[in-house]
Each structure stands twice: as structure tokens, then as C-alpha cells.
Design a protein around this motif. Structure first.
Motif, mmCIF file in Angstrom:
data_model
loop_
_atom_site.group_PDB
_atom_site.id
_atom_site.type_symbol
_atom_site.label_atom_id
_atom_site.label_comp_id
_atom_site.label_asym_id
_atom_site.label_seq_id
_atom_site.Cartn_x
_atom_site.Cartn_y
_atom_site.Cartn_z
ATOM 1 N N HIS A 70 58.903 35.371 35.813
ATOM 2 C CA HIS A 70 59.263 34.015 36.216
ATOM 3 C C HIS A 70 58.390 33.524 37.371
ATOM 4 N N ARG B 4 52.342 28.890 37.479
ATOM 5 C CA ARG B 4 51.423 28.471 36.413
ATOM 6 C C ARG B 4 50.177 29.348 36.372
ATOM 7 N N ASP C 297 57.434 33.090 31.039
ATOM 8 C CA ASP C 297 58.750 32.526 31.323
ATOM 9 C C ASP C 297 59.767 32.964 30.273
ATOM 10 N N ARG C 298 59.364 32.927 29.015
ATOM 11 C CA ARG C 298 60.252 33.359 27.922
ATOM 12 C C ARG C 298 60.587 34.845 28.054
ATOM 13 N N PRO D 233 51.592 31.508 31.147
ATOM 14 C CA PRO D 233 52.827 31.180 31.859
ATOM 15 C C PRO D 233 54.030 30.881 30.958
ATOM 16 N N ARG D 234 53.827 30.137 29.885
ATOM 17 C CA ARG D 234 54.959 29.779 29.013
ATOM 18 C C ARG D 234 55.579 31.032 28.386
ATOM 19 N N ARG D 235 54.730 31.960 27.929
ATOM 20 C CA ARG D 235 55.242 33.203 27.337
ATOM 21 C C ARG D 235 55.870 34.074 28.424
ATOM 22 N N ALA E 32 55.173 32.389 35.888
ATOM 23 C CA ALA E 32 55.362 31.131 35.172
ATOM 24 C C ALA E 32 55.490 29.959 36.147
ATOM 25 N N ARG E 33 56.279 30.132 37.198
ATOM 26 C CA ARG E 33 56.448 29.055 38.186
ATOM 27 C C ARG E 33 55.135 28.708 38.884
#
Length: 100
Positions: free
Chosen positions: A88, A94, A57-58, A53-55, A91-92
Motif C-alpha cells: 500500500h 505511485r 494496491d490490489r 502501483p495499481r497491482r 501504491a500511495r
């Protein structure tokens, strides 16, 4: 056979389409930003990816940034936004962002 991208990206997309988008991304992002996403858009992707998720989002942020760039053609910018939105959403939620 194309590449399916999870979390709402229409598709599947051909590897050639993603590589062509990558050429535009390479011209609208800085070198270091491009290197963050090149593995997905440089034409060499032909496998499965499970992006945390963090990647994701980036990557979504970078795709949206590139889409707004003055050198990005509108049709390719639209594709960048669509894929960025999917990133996104993953990511949201998770959840890993899946490319298959």
C-alpha cells in the motif's frame, strides 16, 4: 540469501518463509484471488519483480483480507499485514513495488 521487499517490509525474507505464507494465503483467499498473487507466494519466485502501483494496491488489499480471515494463524497474519502495508505504501507513493 533472502528476498527484499521495498517500501518498509522488514527483511529480507527467505523464499521458504514466503512460500509458507503462501500456503496460508491459498487457504484464506478464493481461488481467483489466490491466482492474482500466487506468482509471489507459491514458492517459485526467485527473481526480481517490479510491481506497478495499481497491482501493488490490489495485492495489499488481498494480504490484509487474508490476515483477517479466521483460519489465518496470528503470526502469519502479522506477516501478511506487514507485506500488505508495504504494498500500500508503494501504491500511495505511485512507485513500483520492488522485490529483489
Amino acid at each position: 540469501m533472502g528476498i527484499s521487499i521495498s517500501h518498509g517490509a522488514r527483511g529480507p525474507r527467505s523464499a521458504l518463509t514466503l512460500a509458507n505464507l503462501g500456503q496460508h494465503l491459498a487457504h484464506t483467499l478464493t481461488g481467483s484471488e489466490w491466482r492474482e498473487i500466487a506468482d509471489l507466494f507459491d514458492g517459485s519466485f526467485a527473481d526480481v519483480a517490479s510491481i506497478p502501483p495499481r497491482r501493488a494496491d490490489r495485492i495489499g488489499d488481498l494480504l490484509h483480507q487474508a490476515a483477517r480471515h479466521r483460519l489465518m494463524p496470528a503470526d502469519w497474519g502479522g506477516l501478511a499485514v506487514e507485506i500488505g502495508d508495504a504494498a500500500h505504501r508503494a501504491a500511495r507513493a505511485r512507485q513500483n513495488w520492488e522485490w529483489t
